[in-house]
Design an enzyme around this catalytic site. Structure first.
Site, short mmCIF file in Angstrom:
data_model
loop_
_atom_site.label_atom_id
_atom_site.label_comp_id
_atom_site.label_asym_id
_atom_site.label_seq_id
_atom_site.Cartn_x
_atom_site.Cartn_y
_atom_site.Cartn_z
N ARG A 59 0.82 -1.22 0.00
CA ARG A 59 0.00 0.00 0.00
C ARG A 59 0.85 1.27 0.00
NH1 ARG A 59 -2.67 -3.93 -0.51
NH2 ARG A 59 -4.76 -4.32 0.28
N CYS A 104 7.01 17.39 31.18
CA CYS A 104 5.80 16.56 31.20
C CYS A 104 5.44 16.12 32.62
CB CYS A 104 5.99 15.33 30.30
SG CYS A 104 6.05 15.77 28.55
N CYS A 163 25.96 26.45 14.10
CA CYS A 163 26.05 26.11 12.68
C CYS A 163 26.81 27.15 11.86
CB CYS A 163 24.66 25.84 12.09
SG CYS A 163 23.62 27.28 11.87
#
Ligand SMILES: [Zn+2]
Length: 334
Positions: free
Chosen positions: A8, A182, A242
């Site tokens: 699928r 949490c 970065c």
């Protein structure tokens, strides 16, 4: 590979047989095997990603079961990475799964990240995410940042050299204790599942080289207010990681030390002034806690905490340093 299992998916023009073969060969690091990481891992495995490295330092707790489909009652007390690997292996026995029961610190990140094509986020703290971000920049490995809390979450694909990194988005770590977790703010069960679905879809796109995936596109969802936002994050011109390539989170000394009498000392990520009154109030809702002689003394989840104003903590009753650090990150400060 079984032809029916992926039939699928192979008929999707976006994947095809070529895409499916890329997934079969792909190697992905799942950083953290709680709700977010395990739902992402399960989605990738069912999609046919053939090699997964599952990393988590923690044990399955009863309080995880309301949101983690991969864990069952008998898994309580087992390492999360191992419990998840067992469950996933049963879903697709051909998959190559590795379970690492470790804290993903700088050394571990530098060992594991160069072995994979992609890292997905199941982490529960910002420090580990900064470590992953630095290691991914250093080794040129893409990763997907995803975070959940309460009723909301966000996700963004980070491709080194092609868009912003996590420190372009959040330049500096917040002061200790500033972020809810949490454990303190709660989490609605479907939230990690929803964000894991977006994360897994982005991972599949990255692995098959889909042009639709935009680096630095941050998706934000609140499942309760039903608000969805898309924000294009820009690369920060002076990003320490970065742009300037100062990978500070890879050079950090270990924060944990075992002292005599099986006391584990945890140093804060950044030394700072912890609000001890706020901390005592927050912990007293989860167990016993009081401010005593300028320190907070608390009992939560069977562990005794002594927390000092600079953020240092002594934890008794949990001899495993990795577990002690997990409790610290969960209850004291990120
Ligand atoms: Zn950056």
């Amino acid at each position: 590979m079984g032809q029916k299992r992926f039939s699928r998916q192979v008929i999707l023009p976006q994947l095809g047989t070529a895409g499916q073969q890329k997934l079969r060969k792909a190697r992905v690091l799942v950083a953290g095997c709680g709700a977010l990481g395990s739902h992402t891992a399960a989605a990738l495995l069912r999609a046919g990603v053939g090699n997964l490295i599952l990393v988590d330092r923690d044990l399955v707790e009863e309080s995880n079961l309301h949101r983690v489909a991969a864990f069952i009652d008998q898994d309580v007390g087992r390492p999360k990475a191992e419990a998840l690997a067992n469950r996933l292996q049963a879903i697709w026995p051909e998959a190559n799964l590795e379970a690492w029961v470790i804290h993903l610190g700088p050394r571990e990140a530098e060992e594991l990240i160069p072995k994979v094509e992609l890292v997905v986020d199941g982490l529960d703290n910002l420090e580990s995410r900064y470590t992953v971000n630095d290691a991914c920049i250093k080794h040129g490995v893409p990763w997907i940042y995803t975070a959940v809390l309460a009723t909301y979450g966000m996700t963004m694909a980070i491709l080194p050299g092609e868009g912003p990194c996590l420190r372009c988005l959040f330049p500096n770590p917040p002061p200790p204790g500033a972020l809810p977790t949490c454990a303190t703010a709660g989490i609605l069960g479907p939230v990690p599942q929803a964000l894991a679905a977006w994360q897994a879809a982005a991972a599949i796109q990255l692995l098959v080289g889909a042009p639709e995936l935009i680096p630095g596109e941050l998706l934000y969802f609140d499942l309760w207010t039903r608000k969805v936002n898309t924000i294009q994050v820009a690369r920060a011109p002076s990003c320490p990681a970065c742009v300037e390539k100062r990978l500070e989170f890879l050079d950090r000394p270990s924060r944990t030390a075992t002292l005599c009498g099986e006391v584990v000392q945890i140093l804060p990520r950044e030394r700072g002034n912890l609000d001890l009154v706020e901390l005592a109030g927050r912990l007293s809702r989860l167990g016993k806690a009081e401010l005593r002689g300028g320190v907070v003394v608390a009992e939560v989840e069977g562990a005794s905490f002594t927390v000092f104003p600079d953020g240092r903590a002594l934890i008794k009753g949990v001899p495993d340093p990795g577990r002690a650090q997990a409790l610290y990150d969960q209850y004291i400060a990120r």
